[in-house]
Design a protein around this motif. Structure first.
Motif, short mmCIF file in Angstrom:
data_model
loop_
_atom_site.label_atom_id
_atom_site.label_comp_id
_atom_site.label_asym_id
_atom_site.label_seq_id
_atom_site.Cartn_x
_atom_site.Cartn_y
_atom_site.Cartn_z
N TYR A 1 -6.74 26.68 -2.20
CA TYR A 1 -5.83 25.81 -2.84
C TYR A 1 -5.10 26.29 -3.90
N ALA A 2 -4.53 27.30 -3.48
CA ALA A 2 -3.54 27.97 -4.62
C ALA A 2 -2.30 27.40 -4.89
N LEU A 3 -1.80 26.95 -3.61
CA LEU A 3 -0.31 26.23 -3.98
C LEU A 3 -0.62 24.91 -4.80
N GLY A 4 -1.71 24.23 -4.27
CA GLY A 4 -1.88 22.92 -4.64
C GLY A 4 -2.10 23.01 -6.04
N THR A 5 -3.03 23.92 -6.43
CA THR A 5 -3.27 24.11 -7.97
C THR A 5 -2.15 24.53 -8.86
N GLN A 6 -1.21 25.27 -8.17
CA GLN A 6 -0.09 25.58 -8.77
C GLN A 6 0.93 24.34 -9.28
N LEU B 1 -7.71 13.69 -3.33
CA LEU B 1 -7.99 14.41 -4.69
C LEU B 1 -7.83 15.76 -4.39
N TRP B 2 -7.22 16.24 -5.42
CA TRP B 2 -7.03 17.74 -5.33
C TRP B 2 -7.61 18.30 -6.60
N TRP B 3 -8.81 19.08 -6.67
CA TRP B 3 -9.17 19.73 -7.82
C TRP B 3 -9.33 18.68 -8.82
N SER B 4 -9.90 17.60 -8.60
CA SER B 4 -10.31 16.63 -9.65
C SER B 4 -9.16 15.93 -9.87
N GLN B 5 -7.77 16.12 -9.64
CA GLN B 5 -6.72 15.28 -10.01
C GLN B 5 -6.24 14.63 -8.46
N MET B 6 -5.18 13.86 -8.88
CA MET B 6 -4.33 13.21 -7.94
C MET B 6 -3.55 14.15 -7.27
N ALA B 7 -3.35 13.95 -6.15
CA ALA B 7 -2.69 14.95 -5.08
C ALA B 7 -1.15 14.98 -5.80
N ALA B 8 -0.54 16.25 -6.03
CA ALA B 8 0.52 16.21 -6.60
C ALA B 8 1.78 15.53 -5.95
N PRO B 9 2.04 15.26 -4.66
CA PRO B 9 3.15 14.70 -4.13
C PRO B 9 2.89 13.23 -4.44
N PHE B 10 1.81 12.50 -4.40
CA PHE B 10 1.85 11.29 -4.84
C PHE B 10 1.94 11.07 -6.25
N VAL C 1 0.78 -1.03 0.05
CA VAL C 1 -0.16 -0.01 0.07
C VAL C 1 1.07 1.21 0.10
N ALA C 2 0.60 1.99 -1.12
CA ALA C 2 1.44 3.45 -1.10
C ALA C 2 0.48 4.41 -0.80
N CYS C 3 0.67 5.44 -0.02
CA CYS C 3 -0.19 6.20 0.47
C CYS C 3 0.31 7.50 0.51
N TYR C 4 -0.36 8.77 0.45
CA TYR C 4 -0.28 10.03 0.77
C TYR C 4 -1.51 10.59 1.53
N SER C 5 -1.10 11.18 2.60
CA SER C 5 -2.20 11.91 3.43
C SER C 5 -1.90 13.15 3.82
N TYR C 6 -2.86 14.01 3.36
CA TYR C 6 -2.74 15.53 3.57
C TYR C 6 -3.46 15.96 5.10
#
Length: 268
Positions: A64-69, A106-115, A23-28
């Motif tokens: 989510y300005a940074l996440g979107t960037q 999920l970030w803005w309909s996409q996979m979280a950037a770090p993952f 299991v590979a995971c990222y949790s914000y």
């Protein structure tokens, strides 16, 4: 039927092994971590956690300005490693696993950037493996995350259905995971097959890009972990060089007797 007697001194690269799951995971917000904890309580898995290299960043600030960037940088040039945010190094040998479960928000309909960073580097090593997808989100559908996963794991065998756990459902994660494991037939996907037996007079060998059987067999078949037959032969040896690297089930049979063996193909 063709009888083949194989020397025990031959160099064999057969791997008879118990199936393992990573299991590979990222949790914000810790929702994914709770989900993974619930998963670990129901089945034996190894877990690796992905962490951003830069600590303390508020990806959700200012809508989510940074996440979107970060997502926009990946979207603009998805094949460039520099487009992905840095993450802490992880050590994992993908050759040890038959199945990978990825768990991500999920970030803005996409996979979280770090993952996405993790999958950019390790996704190609997941070719031929069963891939389960678990996504945590507040409300949005997860199709964009699944699309990201398939882009980053181009050779993965994605099992369905995917598991979507909304933030409001995290407290019910245990029951949802239990149902999901049944839906994807997890036990069938990960049940190990014991090492080669001789009770039925058969043996199976994979060596140097070829699959062979010993004994009075009628057919030699090879199945991927989805149960699809990829080889059906009556004579040996059979070349496996054109197959996608991964874990397969080999079966030698004469109609009345058979033997099965889990083997590794592709230099594993």
């Amino acid at each position: 039927m063709k009888r083949l007697i194989l020397s025990m001194a031959a160099m064999i690269i057969v791997a008879a092994m118990q199936a393992k799951t990573l299991v590979a995971c990222y949790s914000y917000t810790n929702n994914v971590e709770r989900i993974v904890t619930a998963l670990r309580s129901q089945t034996a898995v190894d877990v690796i956690k992905i962490e951003p290299a830069e600590k303390g960043l508020d990806y959700a600030a200012n809508n989510y300005a940074l996440g979107t960037q970060l997502l926009n940088a990946i979207r603009s040039n998805p094949n460039d490693a520099s487009s992905y945010p840095a993450t802490d190094p992880v050590k994992v040998n993908m050759n040890e696993y038959d199945m990978i479960v990825i768990a991500t928000p999920l970030w803005w309909s996409q996979m979280a950037a770090p993952f996405q960073t993790f999958l950019f580097h390790y996704g190609p090593q997941m070719a031929g493996k069963n891939i389960g997808v678990i996504v945590s989100s507040a409300s949005s559908g997860i199709s964009g995350v699944v699309a990201d996963a398939k882009r980053l794991i181009p050779g993965g065998n994605f099992v369905e259905p995917n598991l979507w756990i909304r933030s409001s459902q995290t407290s019910d994660a245990a029951s949802m995971i239990s149902s999901w494991l049944e839906d994807i037939h997890y036990n069938d996907l990960t049940t190990g097959i014991s090492s080669m037996t001789t009770e039925n007079g058969f043996g199976i060998t994979a060596s140097h890009g070829f699959l062979s059987a010993s004994g009075e067999f009628g057919t030699l078949s090879l199945y991927n972990l989805s149960g699809n037959k990829v080889v059906d032969a009556t004579e040996c040896p059979v070349s496996t060089s054109a197959l996608v690297p991964g874990i397969y089930i080999a079966e030698a049979s004469n109609g009345n007797r058979s033997v099965k063996l889990k083997i590794s193909i592709g230099g594993r």
